[in-house]
Scaffold this motif. Structure first.
Motif, PDB file in Angstrom:
ATOM      1  N   UNK A  44     -40.834 -71.916 -80.463  1.00 46.29           N
ATOM      2  CA  UNK A  44     -41.140 -72.689 -81.472  1.00 46.29           C
ATOM      3  C   UNK A  44     -40.546 -72.276 -82.770  1.00 46.29           C
ATOM      4  N   UNK A  45     -39.645 -72.566 -83.505  1.00 46.15           N
ATOM      5  CA  UNK A  45     -39.407 -72.102 -84.831  1.00 46.15           C
ATOM      6  C   UNK A  45     -40.395 -72.631 -85.669  1.00 46.15           C
ATOM      7  N   UNK A  46     -40.579 -74.029 -85.727  1.00 54.65           N
ATOM      8  CA  UNK A  46     -41.739 -74.584 -86.421  1.00 54.65           C
ATOM      9  C   UNK A  46     -42.660 -75.332 -85.852  1.00 54.65           C
ATOM     10  N   UNK A  47     -43.710 -75.933 -85.849  1.00 54.00           N
ATOM     11  CA  UNK A  47     -44.492 -76.810 -85.180  1.00 54.00           C
ATOM     12  C   UNK A  47     -43.895 -77.909 -84.844  1.00 54.00           C
ATOM     13  N   UNK A  48     -42.991 -78.424 -85.534  1.00 57.31           N
ATOM     14  CA  UNK A  48     -42.567 -79.906 -85.113  1.00 57.31           C
ATOM     15  C   UNK A  48     -41.121 -79.690 -85.006  1.00 57.31           C
ATOM     16  N   UNK A  49     -40.496 -78.472 -84.749  1.00 58.40           N
ATOM     17  CA  UNK A  49     -39.066 -78.334 -84.653  1.00 58.40           C
ATOM     18  C   UNK A  49     -38.779 -77.029 -83.613  1.00 58.40           C
ATOM     19  N   UNK A 117     -31.062 -66.142 -83.897  1.00 60.52           N
ATOM     20  CA  UNK A 117     -32.202 -66.421 -83.942  1.00 60.52           C
ATOM     21  C   UNK A 117     -32.758 -64.983 -84.374  1.00 60.52           C
ATOM     22  N   UNK A 118     -33.894 -65.008 -85.292  1.00 53.93           N
ATOM     23  CA  UNK A 118     -34.607 -63.797 -85.703  1.00 53.93           C
ATOM     24  C   UNK A 118     -36.114 -63.766 -85.747  1.00 53.93           C
ATOM     25  N   UNK A 119     -36.311 -62.796 -84.935  1.00 53.10           N
ATOM     26  CA  UNK A 119     -38.060 -62.731 -84.785  1.00 53.10           C
ATOM     27  C   UNK A 119     -38.740 -61.601 -85.257  1.00 53.10           C
ATOM     28  N   UNK A 120     -39.562 -62.035 -86.382  1.00 51.67           N
ATOM     29  CA  UNK A 120     -40.162 -60.983 -86.997  1.00 51.67           C
ATOM     30  C   UNK A 120     -41.527 -60.861 -86.582  1.00 51.67           C
ATOM     31  N   UNK A 121     -42.353 -59.560 -86.645  1.00 49.79           N
ATOM     32  CA  UNK A 121     -43.580 -59.425 -86.270  1.00 49.79           C
ATOM     33  C   UNK A 121     -44.684 -59.374 -87.329  1.00 49.79           C
ATOM     34  N   UNK A 122     -44.242 -59.490 -88.367  1.00 48.34           N
ATOM     35  CA  UNK A 122     -45.239 -59.497 -89.841  1.00 48.34           C
ATOM     36  C   UNK A 122     -45.454 -61.086 -89.998  1.00 48.34           C
ATOM     37  N   UNK A 123     -46.545 -61.469 -90.773  1.00 45.81           N
ATOM     38  CA  UNK A 123     -46.709 -62.931 -91.017  1.00 45.81           C
ATOM     39  C   UNK A 123     -45.799 -63.507 -92.083  1.00 45.81           C
ATOM     40  N   UNK A 158     -27.949 -72.803 -88.304  1.00 45.90           N
ATOM     41  CA  UNK A 158     -27.210 -71.857 -87.363  1.00 45.90           C
ATOM     42  C   UNK A 158     -28.233 -70.629 -87.706  1.00 45.90           C
ATOM     43  N   UNK A 159     -29.404 -70.719 -88.209  1.00 44.41           N
ATOM     44  CA  UNK A 159     -30.427 -69.776 -88.493  1.00 44.41           C
ATOM     45  C   UNK A 159     -31.738 -70.272 -88.049  1.00 44.41           C
ATOM     46  N   UNK A 160     -32.476 -69.667 -86.820  1.00 42.60           N
ATOM     47  CA  UNK A 160     -33.828 -70.072 -86.522  1.00 42.60           C
ATOM     48  C   UNK A 160     -34.764 -68.806 -86.788  1.00 42.60           C
ATOM     49  N   UNK A 161     -35.819 -68.862 -87.325  1.00 42.90           N
ATOM     50  CA  UNK A 161     -36.671 -67.577 -87.599  1.00 42.90           C
ATOM     51  C   UNK A 161     -38.070 -68.006 -86.938  1.00 42.90           C
ATOM     52  N   UNK A 162     -38.735 -66.769 -86.407  1.00 44.44           N
ATOM     53  CA  UNK A 162     -39.790 -67.110 -85.944  1.00 44.44           C
ATOM     54  C   UNK A 162     -40.727 -65.781 -86.642  1.00 44.44           C
ATOM     55  N   UNK A 163     -41.716 -65.936 -87.154  1.00 45.64           N
ATOM     56  CA  UNK A 163     -42.753 -64.934 -87.766  1.00 45.64           C
ATOM     57  C   UNK A 163     -44.214 -64.779 -86.781  1.00 45.64           C
ATOM     58  N   UNK A 164     -44.648 -63.691 -86.993  1.00 48.60           N
ATOM     59  CA  UNK A 164     -46.051 -63.570 -86.301  1.00 48.60           C
ATOM     60  C   UNK A 164     -45.909 -63.249 -84.734  1.00 48.60           C
ATOM     61  N   UNK A 165     -44.679 -62.932 -84.558  1.00 49.19           N
ATOM     62  CA  UNK A 165     -44.229 -62.762 -83.095  1.00 49.19           C
ATOM     63  C   UNK A 165     -43.511 -61.414 -82.844  1.00 49.19           C
ATOM     64  N   UNK A 176     -31.912 -61.309 -72.012  1.00 52.91           N
ATOM     65  CA  UNK A 176     -32.966 -62.057 -72.683  1.00 52.91           C
ATOM     66  C   UNK A 176     -34.053 -61.044 -73.123  1.00 52.91           C
ATOM     67  N   UNK A 177     -34.747 -61.533 -74.057  1.00 55.71           N
ATOM     68  CA  UNK A 177     -36.159 -60.745 -74.656  1.00 55.71           C
ATOM     69  C   UNK A 177     -37.444 -61.342 -74.251  1.00 55.71           C
ATOM     70  N   UNK A 178     -38.267 -60.802 -74.198  1.00 60.22           N
ATOM     71  CA  UNK A 178     -39.658 -61.437 -73.673  1.00 60.22           C
ATOM     72  C   UNK A 178     -40.533 -61.113 -75.074  1.00 60.22           C
ATOM     73  N   UNK A 179     -41.439 -62.261 -75.285  1.00 63.97           N
ATOM     74  CA  UNK A 179     -42.191 -62.310 -76.684  1.00 63.97           C
ATOM     75  C   UNK A 179     -43.636 -62.063 -76.419  1.00 63.97           C
ATOM     76  N   UNK A 180     -44.432 -61.714 -77.339  1.00 64.99           N
ATOM     77  CA  UNK A 180     -45.783 -61.655 -77.140  1.00 64.99           C
ATOM     78  C   UNK A 180     -46.400 -63.100 -77.084  1.00 64.99           C
ATOM     79  N   UNK A 181     -45.614 -64.048 -77.611  1.00 64.54           N
ATOM     80  CA  UNK A 181     -46.153 -65.521 -77.628  1.00 64.54           C
ATOM     81  C   UNK A 181     -45.860 -66.276 -76.290  1.00 64.54           C
TER      82      UNK A 181
END
Length: 1159
Positions: A44-49, A117-123, A158-165, A176-181
């Protein structure tokens, strides 16, 4: 006919989308995406997308239920098959990661080979970690964001980002990678940019006590800020004398919570990794002067805590104990390489993913960049090497033969570790091989390997000036032909040039001594002798050639354009002056004038216009436009109108509500009060020197209570009352004036306050009457308009309780005084905010009777010569000769104008009047203060909430209203009489008249300009503020051609954030500086019956789209910023409940309960 065309287009689209390429239908394609194997699920990049990570690429779902749908053409619902893109997954969203992403987006713009796809650990999204210290000033993490959140949305194709993960594991077999979510993400290319963690000495007893912190990210700072308030007045400590340690020490000092801050360093001098003993000890002396106590050659043995595990003291290895409640460790970093085990990536002995010259790890297809990467058994804690790694990888992926392209690949080589910083106000730089004299040179240019070890290899040339606190040591080859490196304290003006000389490895054309003795320059840094490959911005690896190119090819026509295009100056910002110099030089080289013109309507600067208006005694805007403007009939714009209004006030001091001046003013000046975000105003009566009588305090309290005003004591020692409705302002002023008070000019670019300590009035340490001096100065200079607002302070002794020279006071300061035994030391041009600047000493021990003449000259010279909205600090920085020249002009009368400056100031002082009082007494002026011109009704546009027994508006919503108001189609329109035309009788060819009117629940704005009427909605969609009728009217400049006249458009500028909405043209209502928003416009005309008519829909239809209640900002729309904090502390404040023994009038013990503050 149109119907058949639509059918034909649909058939063609279906054929092109599916018939030629595939037999799969949209339904079967969607099903194939949803039946992906269990190892790869929704991201989930955003709640609605949500994003589906699978072999067919990402899919964005538009459904509210999260069901994935193909990207469809919004017009017909047909989903064309898109070419498969390779997916780059980036783990980490820090400065290096975002640099890599930006480079990929730029280099891959044409080939469209990759999605990210970029995944950030901070909020938070990526922020400027180099600028962490500034967070203590503004406390707004958004100000540190390297790109606003909207940037991520704008690149969401072309860019999907996820934070708090957090990414928890890597499977290189399935890629593939596994995430805390709980979800996995597949990749084609994996980039690890996990950064590093701060080191805490886990072998030190007590390292886990409450009150032990690190200085690494926003969360660390927020914890430190919260904790410091709890232990206010105690001693705080920083452990570590490196770059990060000094930054942390400055941050703790800036908090102003600790009684003292101490820096504990195991080395004999600070910055031991960058500086030698002489340089390090000079920095030590300078930081000690600024109030930081450095304990050198000390190591902590234990951290001592009480029974509640709260830090109480530290014990050093020599047995000495020191009390402290807070310890911040800044002793180094360790790479975040914990993902190596799951992926089978080899790590270095000192930590970090091992990488080769292509920044690839030991597992093919997995790369590492930044602080987590180990190259030749080295990790790098600076941003520049990380950005260089990002540059190598991005180029190779998009351009090199390694990935199917034509250009030779780039390789990561030994990075340049040169640094230039300002630490605790001290300029420090090291460059090249700066320890070549101590450790031996890494290499010797111009020599063969057989020659490199013969005789003495290097020689150092040193210079030390103890008076100016300057130290320079440059290291050369023994023959003096090549510069190898060096270090500088104080005067770092030649840093960029020296770094370029080291990198070029070219033989010197001048004697080594000339580099030091000839290094001091005045004015702008000179870019002419820099090669194109000279690195200007080390944060983003931008060269002089990169900047020159975008200026020469026309891509960038301003400094802002250059920063946006190249990223130069967007990191630590230390290179901005040189970037500006290069931009100026290139513009001049192309024959383009580097303009300092006020705006497109004038070919003059603010200083030019000031002198023209003064000499010719021009007193109205139309006269100035006819005399100096490019188009004599122009209405001007939101820049030149307020500027000329200020100039008129600085010279002639007429009431700004007089007809020729009123419509030139910003909304604050127009209504003599600061407009707030809910359309109400704040009221600040003057309290000269911070002194106020009990009766005036009672009057303020009475007014605030009567009109339900939110009260707050300002940093300038006066009381601000918020929430005053426009229609209540005159009544409020009336009561304050009757109580003996007057306008505090908090709304104006003029003198605001002169704060003071009590000095000899009460203080036993005082040597001067600071209150008396502050009151005399504030009474003298009150109301005087200047290029920017002026604040000041007067301290009664060297203890500096009024902070007369300190940046915390002088966020907008012009001058400050400190009492001495024989007079006052006068300091000038201090500044805080985003670019702090300590004030400079103008005159020492100035006799009391000479203070006024000196300040008269100084202030009038500033008013004469400063640029538009230029604070005294920036003015001083741009003044040729700086403080030395200012002293010559003000004290030595070098220009022979001191008498004239004093006379001009005296004329202004004599013309003083209270602007509030004049409105209270004037019936015509009072009429301006009403919410609506056609009714006495009132509308509330932002929900009011109660907090700490006061009322305030709820927070603004985060998003603008993106609805296309300008193209809305109404079902039926009819002409309606709205307001009598006599309301606009004062409008003329140069002075518009505007009105806010109410129809039903809808607010509208009407403007009469040059005899023609315009009407729009009152709400600015940017922040849902109902304020457009209070905006300035302007128009685009006329280039003198017939075509230019046709294209010229009139607009209204929102007074909040300067969104300019067009009032003319085929489709009026568009926003010139924000394409996503627009406003509705309406036909309007004046009729012979004396009324102004608007062509409007029914009230019900109008309210359905534009009603105030519909767009009123509600509490539930915004998040509580303290929600998580309040959860942690368990309450919203503390209340004293224990009884205290006191003695009653008979000498007996009595019990009294202390009622604390109820939040």
């Amino acid at each position: 006919m149109d119907y058949f065309l639509d059918i034909l287009c649909l058939i063609l689209l279906v054929f092109l989308g599916y018939g030629c390429c595939s037999t799969r239908t949209p339904a079967t394609m969607e099903a194939s995406l949803c039946t992906k194997n269990e190892d790869t699920i929704l991201v989930p990049e955003r709640d609605d997308k949500p994003l589906i990570a699978n072999e067919d690429g990402p899919t964005v779902a538009n459904g509210t239920d999260g069901t994935p749908n193909l990207m469809t053409d919004s017009a017909n619902g047909v989903a064309p098959l898109l070419p498969r893109r390779k997916r780059i997954v980036v783990v980490g969203l820090g400065m290096v990661a975002i640099a890599f992403i930006e480079k990929i987006l730029k280099l891959d713009a044409e080939n469209k080979q990759y999605e990210i796809v970029v995944i950030g650990e901070e909020s938070h999204v990526a922020y400027n970690r180099v600028g962490l210290t500034s967070f203590f000033e503004h406390r707004k993490v958004e100000d540190l964001y390297l790109n606003p959140k909207e940037w991520y949305e704008s690149n969401s194709d072309v860019l999907n980002h996820r934070i708090n993960t957090k990414v928890t594991a890597i499977d290189p077999v399935s890629k593939s990678i596994a995430t805390s979510a709980g979800y996995n993400v597949s990749y084609d290319i994996l980039v690890l940019a996990t950064g590093s963690d701060a080191v805490v000495p886990s072998n030190t007893p007590g390292h886990d006590s409450e009150g032990v912190f690190v200085y690494r990210n926003i969360e660390d700072l927020e914890k430190l800020i919260s904790f410091s308030a709890v232990v206010s007045g105690s001693t705080g400590c920083v452990v570590g004398g490196g770059l990060l340690g000094l930054e942390a020490a400055k941050a703790m000092m800036d908090l102003e919570q600790f009684g003292s801050v101490k820096l504990i360093d195991k080395n004999p001098w600070v910055l031991s990794r960058q500086l030698d003993q002489d340089a390090g000890k000079l920095v030590l002396e300078k930081v000690a002067e600024l109030g930081l106590d450095v304990l050198s050659c000390r190591k902590i043995k234990t951290i001592n805590s009480n029974e509640n595990n709260q830090t109480e003291s530290v014990t050093f290895e020599d047995g000495e104990t020191m009390k402290t409640t807070c310890i911040c460790f800044a002793i180094g970093i360790k790479p975040r390489d914990e993902l190596a085990d799951s992926a089978g990536i080899r790590t270095a002995g000192r930590g970090g993913f091992i990488i080769n010259k292509d920044v690839e790890t030991t597992v093919p297809g997995i790369y590492a960049i930044g602080e987590c990467a180990s190259w030749e058994n080295q990790t790098f804690g600076l941003i520049a090497p990380g950005v260089e790694m990002a540059d190598v990888l991005a180029f190779n992926l998009c351009k090199s033969t390694l990935h199917g392209h034509s250009e030779a690949p780039k390789a990561f080589r030994r990075p340049d570790l040169s640094t230039k910083l300002k630490l605790l106000g001290v300029n420090v730089a090291s460059f090249g091989d700066f320890f070549a004299d101590r450790d031996g040179p890494r290499e010797l240019p111009g020599r063969s390997p057989s020659q490199e070890r013969r005789g003495r290899e290097v020689k150092a040339l040193s210079y030390r000036d103890p008076f100016q606190a300057v130290y320079k040591k440059y290291i050369f080859t023994s023959d003096g032909k090549y510069l190898l490196g060096g270090m500088i304290i104080g005067d770092t003006a030649d840093y960029i040039k020296l770094v370029g000389m080291v990198k070029s490895k070219k033989a010197l054309e001048i004697p080594p001594s000339q580099l030091i003795l000839g290094a001091k320059t005045e004015g702008d840094e000179n870019p002419d002798d820099l090669d194109d490959d000279t690195q200007i911005c080390s944060c983003h690896n931008v060269t002089k050639g990169d900047i020159s190119k975008v200026v020469k090819d026309g891509s960038c026509k301003s400094l802002g354009d250059v920063k946006s295009c190249t990223k130069a100056g967007t990191g630590c910002a230390g290179c901005v002056p040189l970037v500006q110099s290069i931009f100026n030089a290139e513009m001049k080289a192309m024959g383009a004038e580097v303009s300092n013109h006020l705006c497109p309507h004038f070919a003059y600067s603010r200083v030019d216009l000031f002198n023209i208006v003064k000499v010719k005694e021009i007193k109205t805007f139309p006269e100035v436009m006819r005399e100096c403007g490019k188009d004599p009939e122009s209405l001007g714009c939101e820049v030149c109108k307020p500027t000329l209004g200020s100039i008129f006030s600085s010279l002639f001091n007429q009431h700004i509500m007089d007809k020729p001046l009123h419509m030139l003013q910003e909304t604050n000046d127009r209504f003599l009060a600061n407009i707030q975000r809910n359309g109400t105003f704040s009221v600040v009566p003057r309290m000269a020197g911070g002194e106020i009588t009990p009766d005036k305090l009672i009057a303020i309290g009475t007014v605030a209570k009567k009109y339900n005003l939110y009260c707050k004591v300002t940093g300038g020692q006066r009381i601000d009352m918020f929430g005053a409705r426009k229609q209540d302002l005159v009544a409020i002023w009336t009561e304050l004036v009757e109580a003996g008070m007057e306008s505090g000019h908090a709304y104006a670019k003029s003198l605001r306050t002169i704060k003071s300590c009590v000095g000899t009035t009460w203080c036993r340490f005082g040597v001067g009457d600071s209150v008396g001096m502050a009151i005399r100065l504030e009474e003298r200079y009150k109301s005087i308009r200047a290029p920017h607002k002026i604040k000041s302070g007067v301290s009664g002794c060297i203890r500096e309780c009024a902070e007369a020279q300190n940046k915390e006071l002088t966020s907008d300061a012009s001058f400050g005084l400190i009492a001495t035994e024989t007079g006052y030391n006068i300091f000038v041009a201090g500044n805080g905010g985003s670019k702090p600047r300590h004030s400079e000493l103008l005159i020492k021990d100035c006799p009391v009777d000479r203070v006024i003449p000196v300040l008269d000259r100084y202030l009038m010279f500033y008013i004469r010569t400063a640029d538009r909205l230029q604070r005294t600090a920036r003015w001083m920085e741009n003044l040729p000769g700086g403080i030395k020249y200012l002293k010559e002009v003000i004290l030595d009368d070098k220009l022979g104008i001191c008498d004239q400056l004093e006379k001009e100031m005296q004329d202004l002082v004599k013309s003083y009047f209270c602007e509030w009082t004049e409105v209270v007494k004037d019936t015509e002026r009072r009429k301006q203060f009403q919410q609506f011109a056609n009714t006495s009704d009132a509308s509330e546009t932002v929900e009011i909430i109660s907090e700490r027994s006061q009322s305030r508006p709820t927070y603004w919503p985060k998003e603008s209203v993106k609805y296309d108001f300008k193209n809305h189609r109404w079902s039926n329109l009819a002409w309606q009489p709205i307001i009598e035309a006599s309301y606009f009788s004062n409008a003329n060819s140069s002075t518009p008249v505007t009105a806010a009117i109410k129809r039903g629940d809808t607010q509208l704005a009407i403007f009469k300009v040059r005899g023609k009427y315009y009407a729009t909605q009152q709400m600015c969609p940017h922040k849902r503020a109902f304020v457009l009728s209070d905006g300035l009217i302007g128009e685009d400049p006329d280039d003198g051609t017939e075509e230019g006249k046709k294209k010229r458009k009139m607009w209204v500028s929102c007074p909040y954030h300067k969104r300019n909405y067009t009032l003319e043209g085929k489709t009026p209502g568009g926003c010139a500086n924000d394409e996503e928003i627009s406003i509705a416009t309406f036909d309007v005309e004046e009729r012979s019956d004396g009324w102004v008519y608007l062509k409007l829909p029914s009230v019900a239809e109008l309210d359905a789209l534009l009603g105030t209640e519909r767009w009123k900002v509600k509490k539930e729309e915004s998040e509580d910023p303290f929600k998580e904090m309040d959860k942690k502390i368990g309450n919203k404040g503390r209340k004293a409940v224990k009884p205290t023994e006191v003695v009653d009038g008979n000498g007996s013990l009595a019990e009294k309960k202390i009622n604390g503050l109820e939040w």
